[in-house]
Design an enzyme around this catalytic site. Structure first.
Site, short mmCIF file in Angstrom:
data_model
loop_
_atom_site.label_atom_id
_atom_site.label_comp_id
_atom_site.label_asym_id
_atom_site.label_seq_id
_atom_site.Cartn_x
_atom_site.Cartn_y
_atom_site.Cartn_z
N SER A 153 -0.71 -0.53 -2.09
CA SER A 153 -0.39 -0.71 -3.50
C SER A 153 0.06 -2.14 -3.72
CB SER A 153 0.75 0.25 -3.89
OG SER A 153 1.31 -0.08 -5.14
N TYR B 143 9.17 3.89 -2.90
CA TYR B 143 7.71 3.81 -2.89
C TYR B 143 7.24 2.65 -2.00
CZ TYR B 143 2.95 3.75 -4.90
OH TYR B 143 1.59 3.78 -5.08
#
Length: 290
Positions: free
Chosen positions: A152, A165
């Site tokens: 990501s 995350y």
């Protein structure tokens, strides 16, 4: 196949390709694109109904699905059992794609242990379970191949509220960095996908811990985020193109490519911008409780 320092496969055509997270979003779009390009697919997802829909749609279009099974990739025994079945019936694979993932954002005082644990279990240990079971047979087969891990922008940049995350996404980035060189000698290329905003169910359902999603300020923030989202099909095309061009970092949008370049070239301005962004997010959170 590629050799002489340029490992991996140029194309998914006629390749046996594993894709996790194939029930929706990037996983489904990548499965559809790979099938259209001539791949033979091995698919999995935790969502059985969504996975069935993906398989049915691909087969209607004439694509080949060798195997598909619904299970949770955080369950090592389930991944192992599936791998044994696949290898017993179809032999070693050519390309392994870790796409499945989940997301939760929040400040450290709002995140609970379960949020940290879930991010690491799904986004880091899940792909590791897949790598453990599917990559060694590729090495032993001696035919080369490719490993694709979806990280990501939060695996490249210090985005506000992304600590849990990012723990998982920086983690899979580290795994990929090492395997990029370790697997080179086996003619297996490694690719790290670093999407920004993508218009998937995950983006619209991301858990915002300690935040009222219906707050006007939060809604404006999320709408601004999704306004710049690219389609899953765009990401899928970027992945297949990245494999073909043997790119380690596979960007899906210019903003992330530029942001990462800028962070590396201009460390001090990057730090200032990140501090201001974090402070802005903190003010939004404080405003909800006033």
């Amino acid at each position: 196949m590629r050799g002489n320092g340029r490992p991996g496969r140029r194309t998914v055509r006629d390749a046996k390709v594993l894709i996790t997270g194939a029930a929706s979003g990037i996983g489904r779009a990548t499965a559809q694109a790979a099938a259209a390009a001539g791949a033979e697919l091995v698919l999995t997802d935790i969502d059985a109904a969504g996975l069935d829909d993906t398989v049915a749609g691909i087969r209607r279009e004439g694509g080949v699905v060798l195997a598909a099974q619904a299970f949770d990739i955080t369950d090592f025994d389930a991944v192992t059992a599936f791998a044994e079945q696949v290898h017993g019936e179809h032999g070693s694979l050519d390309i392994v794609m870790n796409v499945a993932g989940t997301s939760a954002w929040g400040t450290v005082e709002n995140l609970e242990h379960k949020h940290w644990r879930r991010m690491v279990d799904v986004n880091l240990m899940g792909p590791i379970h897949v790598i453990e079971n599917f990559v060694p047979p590729m090495v032993r087969a001696g035919k080369g191949g490719s490993l694709v891990n979806v990280s990501s922008a939060a695996g490249l940049l210090a985005l506000p509220w992304h600590a849990a995350y990012s723990a998982s996404k920086y983690g899979i980035r580290g795994v990929s960095e090492v395997l990029r060189f370790d697997l080179d000698q086996h003619n297996i290329s490694v690719h790290l996908v670093v999407p920004g905003a993508v218009d998937t169910p995950l983006v619209h359902s991301v858990e915002l811990v300690g935040v009222d999603r219906e707050s006007p300020k939060i809604r404006r923030l999320t709408e601004s985020f999704t306004k710049h989202a690219v389609s899953p099909e765009h990401v899928a095309a970027s992945i297949l193109r990245g494999i073909a061009r043997n790119r380690f970092l596979i960007y899906t949008s210019f903003d992330i490519r530029f942001g990462y370049w800028w962070a590396r070239k201009f460390a001090l301005p990057y730090e200032i911008v990140m501090r201001r962004a974090s402070a802005r997010f903190s003010r939004l959170l404080a405003a909800q409780h006033n």
